[in-house]
Scaffold this motif. Structure first.
Motif, mmCIF file in Angstrom:
data_model
loop_
_atom_site.group_PDB
_atom_site.id
_atom_site.type_symbol
_atom_site.label_atom_id
_atom_site.label_comp_id
_atom_site.label_asym_id
_atom_site.label_seq_id
_atom_site.Cartn_x
_atom_site.Cartn_y
_atom_site.Cartn_z
ATOM 1 N N ASN A 1 76.671 6.811 44.817
ATOM 2 C CA ASN A 1 75.374 6.129 44.865
ATOM 3 C C ASN A 1 74.715 6.406 46.220
ATOM 4 O O ASN A 1 75.030 5.787 47.237
ATOM 5 N N VAL A 2 73.778 7.374 46.225
ATOM 6 C CA VAL A 2 73.216 7.801 47.515
ATOM 7 C C VAL A 2 72.174 6.813 48.045
ATOM 8 O O VAL A 2 71.818 6.869 49.224
ATOM 9 N N LYS A 3 71.728 5.910 47.177
ATOM 10 C CA LYS A 3 70.850 4.851 47.695
ATOM 11 C C LYS A 3 71.665 3.960 48.643
ATOM 12 O O LYS A 3 71.192 3.570 49.715
ATOM 13 N N ASN A 4 72.911 3.697 48.244
ATOM 14 C CA ASN A 4 73.789 2.912 49.118
ATOM 15 C C ASN A 4 74.161 3.686 50.384
ATOM 16 O O ASN A 4 74.360 3.098 51.450
ATOM 17 N N GLU A 5 74.255 5.008 50.263
ATOM 18 C CA GLU A 5 74.556 5.817 51.459
ATOM 19 C C GLU A 5 73.410 5.655 52.473
ATOM 20 O O GLU A 5 73.638 5.597 53.687
ATOM 21 N N ALA A 6 72.190 5.562 51.943
ATOM 22 C CA ALA A 6 71.036 5.341 52.828
ATOM 23 C C ALA A 6 71.065 3.929 53.418
ATOM 24 O O ALA A 6 70.723 3.733 54.589
ATOM 25 N N VAL A 7 71.507 2.941 52.612
ATOM 26 C CA VAL A 7 71.606 1.551 53.107
ATOM 27 C C VAL A 7 72.546 1.504 54.314
ATOM 28 O O VAL A 7 72.241 0.901 55.358
ATOM 29 N N VAL A 8 73.698 2.163 54.167
ATOM 30 C CA VAL A 8 74.694 2.176 55.253
ATOM 31 C C VAL A 8 74.121 2.886 56.485
ATOM 32 O O VAL A 8 74.273 2.429 57.627
ATOM 33 N N THR A 9 73.424 3.989 56.252
ATOM 34 C CA THR A 9 72.868 4.765 57.371
ATOM 35 C C THR A 9 71.831 3.953 58.138
ATOM 36 O O THR A 9 71.812 3.965 59.377
ATOM 37 N N THR B 1 68.059 20.903 51.420
ATOM 38 C CA THR B 1 67.261 21.662 50.449
ATOM 39 C C THR B 1 66.739 20.734 49.367
ATOM 40 O O THR B 1 67.338 19.703 49.084
ATOM 41 N N GLN B 2 65.629 21.143 48.749
ATOM 42 C CA GLN B 2 65.137 20.392 47.598
ATOM 43 C C GLN B 2 65.606 21.029 46.298
ATOM 44 O O GLN B 2 65.312 20.529 45.224
ATOM 45 N N SER B 3 66.341 22.137 46.408
ATOM 46 C CA SER B 3 66.701 22.848 45.177
ATOM 47 C C SER B 3 67.890 22.207 44.466
ATOM 48 O O SER B 3 68.163 22.516 43.316
ATOM 49 N N LEU B 4 68.646 21.345 45.152
ATOM 50 C CA LEU B 4 69.728 20.620 44.491
ATOM 51 C C LEU B 4 69.296 19.156 44.372
ATOM 52 O O LEU B 4 68.827 18.554 45.344
ATOM 53 N N GLU B 5 69.445 18.614 43.158
ATOM 54 C CA GLU B 5 68.831 17.326 42.859
ATOM 55 C C GLU B 5 69.125 16.216 43.877
ATOM 56 O O GLU B 5 68.231 15.492 44.289
ATOM 57 N N ARG B 6 70.389 16.116 44.279
ATOM 58 C CA ARG B 6 70.722 14.919 45.035
ATOM 59 C C ARG B 6 69.959 14.798 46.355
ATOM 60 O O ARG B 6 69.610 13.698 46.760
ATOM 61 N N TRP B 7 69.695 15.921 47.038
ATOM 62 C CA TRP B 7 69.087 15.813 48.376
ATOM 63 C C TRP B 7 67.659 15.280 48.313
ATOM 64 O O TRP B 7 67.160 14.699 49.276
ATOM 65 N N ASN B 8 67.005 15.479 47.180
ATOM 66 C CA ASN B 8 65.676 14.880 47.003
ATOM 67 C C ASN B 8 65.796 13.363 46.987
ATOM 68 O O ASN B 8 64.992 12.645 47.569
ATOM 69 N N ARG B 9 66.863 12.915 46.276
ATOM 70 C CA ARG B 9 67.076 11.462 46.232
ATOM 71 C C ARG B 9 67.441 10.940 47.619
ATOM 72 O O ARG B 9 66.872 9.953 48.082
ATOM 73 N N ASP B 10 68.378 11.609 48.298
ATOM 74 C CA ASP B 10 68.783 11.172 49.648
ATOM 75 C C ASP B 10 67.568 11.093 50.560
ATOM 76 O O ASP B 10 67.371 10.095 51.256
ATOM 77 N N SER C 1 64.360 10.856 49.918
ATOM 78 C CA SER C 1 63.360 9.799 49.706
ATOM 79 C C SER C 1 63.939 8.408 49.926
ATOM 80 O O SER C 1 63.247 7.539 50.460
ATOM 81 N N TYR C 2 65.215 8.163 49.580
ATOM 82 C CA TYR C 2 65.780 6.827 49.870
ATOM 83 C C TYR C 2 65.796 6.564 51.373
ATOM 84 O O TYR C 2 65.432 5.480 51.835
ATOM 85 N N LEU C 3 66.233 7.576 52.138
ATOM 86 C CA LEU C 3 66.301 7.376 53.598
ATOM 87 C C LEU C 3 64.905 7.106 54.145
ATOM 88 O O LEU C 3 64.692 6.151 54.906
ATOM 89 N N ASP C 4 63.957 7.949 53.743
ATOM 90 C CA ASP C 4 62.598 7.832 54.251
ATOM 91 C C ASP C 4 62.000 6.457 53.909
ATOM 92 O O ASP C 4 61.482 5.759 54.783
ATOM 93 N N GLU C 5 62.131 6.071 52.629
ATOM 94 C CA GLU C 5 61.582 4.768 52.196
ATOM 95 C C GLU C 5 62.240 3.621 52.960
ATOM 96 O O GLU C 5 61.562 2.725 53.453
ATOM 97 N N GLN C 6 63.576 3.654 53.024
ATOM 98 C CA GLN C 6 64.264 2.508 53.619
ATOM 99 C C GLN C 6 63.967 2.373 55.112
ATOM 100 O O GLN C 6 63.760 1.269 55.612
ATOM 101 N N PHE C 7 63.934 3.513 55.823
ATOM 102 C CA PHE C 7 63.633 3.439 57.260
ATOM 103 C C PHE C 7 62.195 2.987 57.477
ATOM 104 O O PHE C 7 61.924 2.190 58.369
ATOM 105 N N LYS C 8 61.272 3.477 56.641
ATOM 106 C CA LYS C 8 59.869 3.071 56.791
ATOM 107 C C LYS C 8 59.726 1.581 56.535
ATOM 108 O O LYS C 8 59.072 0.875 57.294
ATOM 109 N N SER C 9 60.366 1.088 55.433
ATOM 110 C CA SER C 9 60.208 -0.353 55.173
ATOM 111 C C SER C 9 60.850 -1.200 56.251
ATOM 112 O O SER C 9 60.489 -2.369 56.404
ATOM 113 N N ALA C 10 61.806 -0.636 56.988
ATOM 114 C CA ALA C 10 62.398 -1.417 58.087
ATOM 115 C C ALA C 10 61.554 -1.304 59.359
ATOM 116 O O ALA C 10 61.946 -1.804 60.412
ATOM 117 N N GLY C 11 60.406 -0.625 59.268
ATOM 118 C CA GLY C 11 59.486 -0.595 60.414
ATOM 119 C C GLY C 11 59.613 0.622 61.305
ATOM 120 O O GLY C 11 59.001 0.677 62.369
#
Ligand code: BGC
Length: 368
Positions: free
Chosen positions: A284-292, A35-44, A46-56
């Motif tokens: 730190n959900v940015k790091n959670e995306a790094v691990v994923t 959901t986008q209604s709880l703050e953290r999932w918006n962060r998760d 976009s971090y996942l999307d950005e990181q996967f895209k930058s990795a090609g």
């Protein structure tokens, strides 16, 4: 003979073209957030999307408005779109069986992201150590009220837990309750409402309004006579937001009530500065995306997945093959990051992550 040779040659060329094309086509990753209604999932998201895209990689990112049926649909669409791997933060860990079976049939591996899915099609689980999140909240209350040295003194507490459909919620509550149980049994801590069962203190969909309403009712029923409330153990920030609001509007006492939370949501950090909430367990959900991302790359490349991979992330993360099961007896190998405690005294630690900035008004904001 010449014709045959030409045919063989062109077939060989065609095949190598297909291999090249498929080797070069970027893998497509389906990212399904609740959901986008709880703050953290918006962060998760976009971090996942950005990181996967930058990795090609190609990505498909969806949010399902906390509606389980919609999440099933979203994931089915991703499968029809030919995703090569799924990353899913489930709304309801028990409600994705059909679509998980479909993913397995299509040979699409699944990473359960943050919340475990109760289906053996899940290959790996990436999260924080959820039980420790609760332990940190319980220990915070224990220290803040100095329960170990309470002697004959007694303190009053209430509990607000998370969504029963979220597999994490029981771990958070269990971790906190296990720290405080002994004090409750000894009478040092009193749960004035008597509500200590997870089912009684749970909050559907982690809703702020639901937490606010229940807290207001408990305050009216048990504290309106001047009974002092010392602490309210909340499992996360969205519920702590409702509880803090209820205390502000409906609690007559003038002592500072210890209120716990989790996530480091911007509005809750403001409440911490203002003394309406006492702490939050930061993940730190940015790091959670790094691990994923690192895990997904290793899965796609068919590399060995285990301790060595976990120590290569550059982020503190345990490889745990014991704690989580997707069905009875079926362990799910997990990568568990480390949560930490944030109070008004160490907000700088959040600024140091680079993900928050301190505004001139003394409140934290999300970094651009
Ligand atoms: C997450 C928490 C979050 C909660 C509500 C849980 O599964 O682990 O970080 O506060 O969901 O969104």
């Amino acid at each position: 003979m010449k014709k045959l040779l030409a045919l063989v040659l062109s077939l060989v060329m065609m095949c190598s073209c297909i291999v090249m094309a498929s080797a070069e086509a970027p893998a497509k990753i389906g990212i399904s957030m609740p959901t986008q209604s709880l703050e953290r999932w918006n962060r998760d998201g976009s971090y996942l999307d950005e990181q996967f895209k930058s990795a090609g990689f190609d990505t498909i990112l969806t949010y399902s408005d906390n509606d389980s049926g919609r999440q099933v649909n979203d994931i089915q669409n991703m499968l029809s779109d030919g995703v090569n791997l799924l990353i899913i933060a489930a709304i309801d860990g028990e409600a994705l069986n059909t679509v998980m079976d479909e993913a397995a049939e299509a040979g699409v591996p699944v990473i359960a992201y943050d919340r475990l899915i109760m289906n053996d099609a899940v290959s790996y689980y990436v999260s924080f150590d959820n039980y420790t999140v609760g332990t940190l909240q319980g220990q915070y209350v224990e220290t803040a009220l100095d329960l170990a040295n309470a002697g004959d003194k007694t303190y009053n507490i209430e509990f607000t837990a998370g969504d029963p459909a979220d597999n994490n919620a029981g771990y958070f509550f269990g971790g906190a309750y296990d720290v405080l149980k002994g004090y409750i049994e000894a009478g040092t801590l009193k749960v004035v409402s008597g509500q200590t069962e997870f089912s009684a203190v749970a909050t559907a969909a982690w809703s702020t309004d639901t937490a606010l309403n229940r807290a207001s009712n408990l305050l009216a029923s048990y504290y309106a006579d001047g009974t002092v409330l010392d602490a309210w153990l909340c499992s996360n920030d969205s519920t702590a937001m409702g509880v803090a609001q209820a205390i502000e509007s409906n609690y007559a006492g003038n002592n500072a009530v210890v209120v716990t939370g989790q996530d480091g949501d911007i509005a809750n950090l403001a409440n911490i500065v203002d003394g309406k909430q006492t702490m939050t367990v930061y993940k730190n959900v940015k790091n959670e995306a790094v691990v994923t991302l690192a895990l997904a790359k290793a899965m796609i490349a068919n590399e060995e997945i285990g301790e060595a991979l976990a120590s290569s992330f550059g982020v503190a993360c345990a490889y745990d093959v014991e704690s989580y099961e997707t069905s009875e007896g079926h362990k799910c190998p997990s990568f568990l990051l480390v949560p930490s405690v944030i109070t008004k005294d160490n907000l700088q630690e959040l600024v140091d992550t680079g993900l928050y900035v301190m505004g001139d008004d003394g409140y934290l904001k999300a970094a651009e």
